[in-house]
Design an enzyme around this catalytic site. Structure first.
Site, PDB file in Angstrom:
ATOM      1  CE  LYS A   1      -3.917  -1.960   2.540  1.00 47.23           C
ATOM      2  NZ  LYS A   1      -4.876  -1.752   3.636  1.00 47.23           N
TER       3      LYS A   1
ATOM      4  CG  ASP B   1      -8.005   0.391   3.797  1.00 38.94           C
ATOM      5  OD1 ASP B   1      -8.753  -0.506   3.342  1.00 38.94           O
ATOM      6  OD2 ASP B   1      -6.768   0.284   3.822  1.00 38.94           O
TER       7      ASP B   1
ATOM      8  CD  GLU C   1      12.012   5.748  16.354  1.00 43.36           C
ATOM      9  OE1 GLU C   1      12.259   4.698  16.978  1.00 43.36           O
ATOM     10  OE2 GLU C   1      12.614   6.096  15.338  1.00 43.36           O
TER      11      GLU C   1
HETATM   12  P1  NDP Z   1       1.217  -2.271  10.470  1.00 45.39           P
HETATM   13  O1  NDP Z   1       2.213  -3.364  10.498  1.00 45.39           O
HETATM   14  O2  NDP Z   1       1.401  -1.093   9.591  1.00 45.39           O
HETATM   15  O3  NDP Z   1       1.012  -1.717  11.973  1.00 45.39           O
HETATM   16  C1  NDP Z   1       0.868  -2.595  13.051  1.00 45.39           C
HETATM   17  C2  NDP Z   1       0.491  -1.821  14.314  1.00 45.39           C
HETATM   18  O4  NDP Z   1       0.167  -2.784  15.331  1.00 45.39           O
HETATM   19  C3  NDP Z   1       1.595  -0.947  14.870  1.00 45.39           C
HETATM   20  O5  NDP Z   1       1.020   0.174  15.501  1.00 45.39           O
HETATM   21  C4  NDP Z   1       2.243  -1.872  15.909  1.00 45.39           C
HETATM   22  O6  NDP Z   1       2.861  -1.171  16.975  1.00 45.39           O
HETATM   23  C5  NDP Z   1       1.020  -2.567  16.452  1.00 45.39           C
HETATM   24  N1  NDP Z   1       1.301  -3.874  17.045  1.00 45.39           N
HETATM   25  C6  NDP Z   1       1.727  -4.985  16.406  1.00 45.39           C
HETATM   26  N2  NDP Z   1       1.811  -6.017  17.270  1.00 45.39           N
HETATM   27  C7  NDP Z   1       1.420  -5.536  18.475  1.00 45.39           C
HETATM   28  C8  NDP Z   1       1.287  -6.122  19.774  1.00 45.39           C
HETATM   29  N3  NDP Z   1       1.574  -7.412  19.984  1.00 45.39           N
HETATM   30  N4  NDP Z   1       0.847  -5.348  20.795  1.00 45.39           N
HETATM   31  C9  NDP Z   1       0.538  -4.040  20.579  1.00 45.39           C
HETATM   32  N5  NDP Z   1       0.655  -3.419  19.381  1.00 45.39           N
HETATM   33  C10 NDP Z   1       1.091  -4.174  18.339  1.00 45.39           C
HETATM   34  O7  NDP Z   1      -0.191  -3.017  10.135  1.00 45.39           O
HETATM   35  P2  NDP Z   1      -1.521  -2.362   9.532  1.00 45.39           P
HETATM   36  O8  NDP Z   1      -1.652  -1.027  10.139  1.00 45.39           O
HETATM   37  O9  NDP Z   1      -1.519  -2.505   8.073  1.00 45.39           O
HETATM   38  O10 NDP Z   1      -2.663  -3.353  10.098  1.00 45.39           O
HETATM   39  C11 NDP Z   1      -3.030  -3.375  11.453  1.00 45.39           C
HETATM   40  C12 NDP Z   1      -4.218  -4.308  11.651  1.00 45.39           C
HETATM   41  O11 NDP Z   1      -5.381  -3.812  10.978  1.00 45.39           O
HETATM   42  C13 NDP Z   1      -3.971  -5.710  11.107  1.00 45.39           C
HETATM   43  O12 NDP Z   1      -4.458  -6.624  12.061  1.00 45.39           O
HETATM   44  C14 NDP Z   1      -4.805  -5.762   9.857  1.00 45.39           C
HETATM   45  O13 NDP Z   1      -5.254  -7.074   9.603  1.00 45.39           O
HETATM   46  C15 NDP Z   1      -5.977  -4.853  10.230  1.00 45.39           C
HETATM   47  N6  NDP Z   1      -6.609  -4.267   9.044  1.00 45.39           N
HETATM   48  C16 NDP Z   1      -7.926  -4.586   8.770  1.00 45.39           C
HETATM   49  C17 NDP Z   1      -8.564  -4.056   7.683  1.00 45.39           C
HETATM   50  C18 NDP Z   1      -9.990  -4.418   7.399  1.00 45.39           C
HETATM   51  O14 NDP Z   1     -10.472  -4.154   6.289  1.00 45.39           O
HETATM   52  N7  NDP Z   1     -10.715  -4.986   8.345  1.00 45.39           N
HETATM   53  C19 NDP Z   1      -7.873  -3.130   6.759  1.00 45.39           C
HETATM   54  C20 NDP Z   1      -6.500  -2.837   7.135  1.00 45.39           C
HETATM   55  C21 NDP Z   1      -5.907  -3.409   8.237  1.00 45.39           C
HETATM   56  P3  NDP Z   1       4.426  -0.754  16.952  1.00 45.39           P
HETATM   57  O15 NDP Z   1       4.479   0.604  16.330  1.00 45.39           O
HETATM   58  O16 NDP Z   1       4.752  -0.746  18.392  1.00 45.39           O
HETATM   59  O17 NDP Z   1       5.155  -1.810  16.181  1.00 45.39           O
END
Ligand code: NDP
Length: 305
Positions: free
Chosen positions: A89, A125, A178
């Site tokens: 994306k 989205d 960060e």
């Molecule tokens: P990214 O990898 O860009 O971001 C992941 C985020 O989750 C970051 O803020 C990360 O924090 C946080 N994170 C990951 N693991 C953990 C954990 N164990 N505990 C706390 N925070 C955590 O992913 P996306 O933003 O693309 O996607 C996020 C979620 O949204 C996914 O589950 C995806 O499936 C869902 N989604 C659903 C959609 C839908 O249509 N229903 C559309 C798009 C996404 P940190 O900065 O600390 O790493």
């Protein structure tokens, strides 16, 4: 073979299909139920409109390094539209010729349409989120106090949508300070007079708003063993909890909300509405017309897992 096999660039290199083709690109992609969702809608449209009789939606596993070649090949093979999922994306945002106004502040595109000028980028989205909140929780972002969990791509899209729709306030929590700071800096110019702040999910500030709408945009909950992205008991009583995750259908966060009788919903409806909006971009058929059949198809596809 599966009805929706996972294809690769090798398949594209020898592509000879004559009809109108659409595709989703991701890496990995085998979890995607988008082909089931879109092909059900296309079959429904074809029943009353012969124009759609030869339309079909495919899925391709494309490594991020291969995205430029994939987009060139898709055009050469007459693909009309493309959906992009993780990790494409953001990469595609910088590669497409034009990006529509809604996608610009998000810095990511999930839908491409071929035009004479080249691939045009869109982001559906935010629309999907707003429609899902309305459909599943009877909630509007306009005027809502929102507590958003996460600072990744999905959180950025959600935050932009909250601000553009005029939420009352936006408080964002993220594990890594960060990443949170970066997101807040990006959002500041869009916020105007809307109160915007970031906080550490392990120590929420005491003055967070009551009756807030909590939106989980973290990946915490994809695995059954994941810890909660935030302890609901540490927050003032929320109005509702929306988790973008749809598989598993009930995350630990949603379980916690239900056990406290807080209204809650998972992200399946968001998946459907962002997909229906993408289909509208490719076909011109209003998203509200195709969303119901897409909902049915996603439920069947998930149940078959
Ligand atoms: P990214 O990898 O860009 O971001 C992941 C985020 O989750 C970051 O803020 C990360 O924090 C946080 N994170 C990951 N693991 C953990 C954990 N164990 N505990 C706390 N925070 C955590 O992913 P996306 O933003 O693309 O996607 C996020 C979620 O949204 C996914 O589950 C995806 O499936 C869902 N989604 C659903 C959609 C839908 O249509 N229903 C559309 C798009 C996404 P940190 O900065 O600390 O790493």
């Amino acid at each position: 073979m599966s009805a929706d096999p996972v294809l690769t660039l090798d398949d594209l290199a020898v592509w000879s299909r004559a009809g109108t083709s659409l595709a989703v690109l991701g890496h990995p992609i085998k979890h995607s139920i988008s082909p089931a969702m879109h092909n059900a809608a296309l079959a429904e449209l074809a029943r009353t409109d012969r124009r759609f009789g030869d339309w079909k939606y495919f899925r391709f596993d494309v490594h991020p390094d291969d995205l430029p070649r994939a987009l060139d090949l898709l055009h050469a093979r007459n693909f009309r539209g493309v959906n992009l999922t993780v990790p494409h994306k953001v990469i595609a945002f910088d590669r497409v010729r034009r990006v529509n106004a809604a996608a610009q502040p998000v810095g990511a595109v999930n839908t491409l349409l071929w035009s004479e000028q080249g691939w045009q980028g869109f982001n559906t989205d935010g629309y999907g989120l707003a429609m899902a909140l309305r459909e599943t929780l009877n909630a509007e972002l306009s005027g809502a106090h929102v507590i958003l969990l996460g600072a990744g791509g999905a959180a950025r899209g959600a935050a932009v949508e909250c601000l553009q729709r005029g939420c009352a306030s936006l408080s964002i929590a993220n594990r890594t300070r960060e990443n949170l700071t970066t997101l807040i800096a990006i959002l500041k110019p869009l916020a105007g007079t809307i109160p915007l702040r970031g906080f550490d999910p392990s120590s929420p500030p005491p003055d967070l708003p009551t009756h807030a709408l909590i939106i989980n945009a973290t990946s915490a909950g994809l695995r059954e063993t994941d810890a909660l992205p935030i302890k609901l008991g540490a927050l003032p009583r929320p109005a509702a909890v929306f988790d973008m995750i749809y598989n598993p259908p009930e995350t630990p966060l949603l379980r916690a909300a239900a056990s406290q009788s807080i209204r809650c919903a998972n992200g399946l409806s968001m998946l459907v509405h962002q997909g229906a909006k993408a289909l509208e971009i490719w076909t011109g058929v209003p998203a509200v017309r195709t969303a119901p059949v897409m909902t049915g198809a996603t439920r069947v596809a998930l149940a078959a897992r």
